[in-house]
Design a protein around this motif. Structure first.
Motif, short mmCIF file in Angstrom:
data_model
loop_
_atom_site.label_atom_id
_atom_site.label_comp_id
_atom_site.label_asym_id
_atom_site.label_seq_id
_atom_site.Cartn_x
_atom_site.Cartn_y
_atom_site.Cartn_z
N UNK A 1 0.83 -1.21 0.00
CA UNK A 1 0.00 0.00 0.00
C UNK A 1 0.87 1.26 0.00
N UNK A 2 1.99 1.22 0.71
CA UNK A 2 2.91 2.36 0.69
C UNK A 2 3.54 2.53 -0.69
N UNK A 3 3.85 1.42 -1.34
CA UNK A 3 4.38 1.48 -2.70
C UNK A 3 3.36 2.13 -3.63
N UNK A 4 2.09 1.76 -3.47
CA UNK A 4 1.02 2.37 -4.26
C UNK A 4 0.94 3.86 -3.97
N UNK A 5 1.02 4.25 -2.71
CA UNK A 5 0.95 5.67 -2.33
C UNK A 5 2.06 6.48 -3.00
N UNK A 6 3.28 5.97 -2.94
CA UNK A 6 4.40 6.69 -3.54
C UNK A 6 4.27 6.80 -5.06
N UNK A 7 3.68 5.79 -5.68
CA UNK A 7 3.58 5.76 -7.14
C UNK A 7 2.27 6.33 -7.66
N UNK A 8 1.47 6.90 -6.81
CA UNK A 8 0.23 7.58 -7.23
C UNK A 8 0.24 9.00 -6.68
N UNK A 9 0.02 9.15 -5.38
CA UNK A 9 0.08 10.47 -4.76
C UNK A 9 1.44 11.11 -4.96
N UNK A 10 2.48 10.30 -4.91
CA UNK A 10 3.84 10.80 -5.08
C UNK A 10 4.23 11.07 -6.52
N UNK A 11 3.27 10.88 -7.44
CA UNK A 11 3.54 11.16 -8.86
C UNK A 11 2.40 11.98 -9.47
N UNK A 12 1.91 12.94 -8.71
CA UNK A 12 0.94 13.91 -9.24
C UNK A 12 -0.44 13.29 -9.51
N UNK A 13 -0.82 12.26 -8.77
CA UNK A 13 -2.12 11.63 -8.97
C UNK A 13 -2.96 11.70 -7.69
N UNK A 14 -4.26 11.58 -7.88
CA UNK A 14 -5.18 11.35 -6.78
C UNK A 14 -5.28 9.84 -6.60
N UNK A 15 -5.35 9.37 -5.36
CA UNK A 15 -5.48 7.94 -5.09
C UNK A 15 -6.91 7.62 -4.66
N UNK A 16 -7.55 6.72 -5.39
CA UNK A 16 -8.88 6.22 -5.04
C UNK A 16 -8.70 4.78 -4.56
#
Length: 273
Positions: A100-115
């Motif tokens: 889940x942290x990997x997902x966070x870094x690769x979504x929120x941490x790359x200019x995306x909103x996370x759903x």
């Protein structure tokens, strides 16, 4: 199976004109092109809406790569489930915290909103194991970003618009306003733009493993390429920043006295908030 998307969209907008629709066509929030919770390292908020059509598999690559020359502002959103699938199954468990942290870094941490989808179980409630994993994720994020080392640094920049006292100095990156205050370099300057953080305590230095960069996104997405150096050694580099860019340092914790962020290429002046 036929879907009546245009009719649904029309009805929804009639009932709530300001609603944000998440879709791969005619959206306000853009589907990123997959359901893994990741986007690629280069992530623009712009795209051409006219090039999108619903249920068209050929546009998934375009959705994921976006378009730096796009005419429409459609921020990407990464959708993914806390479990392997979208629905609850007794035999399944939530994803590990590390995933889940990997997902966070690769979504929120790359200019995306996370759903992040959390399905209800057969009793119509969220399972306790999923609730606990959500709490673990929230706790991990709070811990990781609990200490902003930049607040304990001297800051130096390549230049600043309006000179000292002009309202665009580097001190703006330390306040709590990440939208309306920012550091802006001098207009018309041809040299490379950079911002530097130097630890106040020379004996202790700076010890960290994550770097967060944010910009004044209400004035558009500008940064195209950047690099990060610690004591003259490059420790991270990337392309776009967007609203937020998170870098996890390869190899773990880094220690040093001076951290410099160099903007190598941008569409107009970079505005770091």
């Amino acid at each position: 199976m036929s879907y009546y998307f245009s009719d649904w969209f029309s009805m929804v907008r009639e009932l709530q004109s300001s609603i944000n629709i998440f879709s791969d066509a005619d959206p306000v929030v853009r589907w990123v092109g997959d359901e893994q919770g990741f986007t690629r390292s280069t992530s623009w908020s712009t795209i051409n809406r006219s090039s999108l059509s619903i249920e068209n598999a050929s546009i998934e690559g375009y959705l994921n790569t976006d378009d730096p020359q796009g005419t429409d502002w459609l921020p990407p959103e990464c959708d993914v489930s806390i479990r392997n699938g979208w629905f609850w199954h007794k035999s399944e468990s939530p994803k590990k915290l590390s995933k889940l942290l990997e997902i966070y870094y690769n979504s929120v941490g790359r200019n995306c909103v996370l759903l992040l989808n959390v399905p209800h179980n057969s009793t119509r409630l969220i399972s306790e194991v999923d609730v606990k994993r959500l709490g673990d994720l929230r706790g991990a994020i709070d811990t990781i970003f609990s200490s902003n080392l930049a607040e304990r640094c001297f800051i130096k920049v390549s230049s600043q618009r309006g000179g000292k006292g002009g309202g665009f100095g580097p001190e703006n990156v330390l306040d709590s306003d990440h939208l309306w205050t920012y550091w802006a370099p001098k207009d018309g300057e041809k040299e490379e733009h950079w911002i530097e953080f130097r630890g106040r305590d020379k004996d202790k230095g700076l010890r960290f493993n994550v770097i967060r960069i944010q910009v004044a996104i209400e004035l558009g997405q500008r940064i195209k390429r950047h690099e990060i150096y610690v004591d003259g050694k490059r420790v991270a580099n990337g392309t776009t920043v967007g609203y937020k860019r998170l870098h996890r340092i390869e190899g773990g914790v880094v220690y040093g006295q001076i951290v410099r962020i160099r903007i190598k290429d941008s569409k107009g002046l970079p505005l770091i908030s």
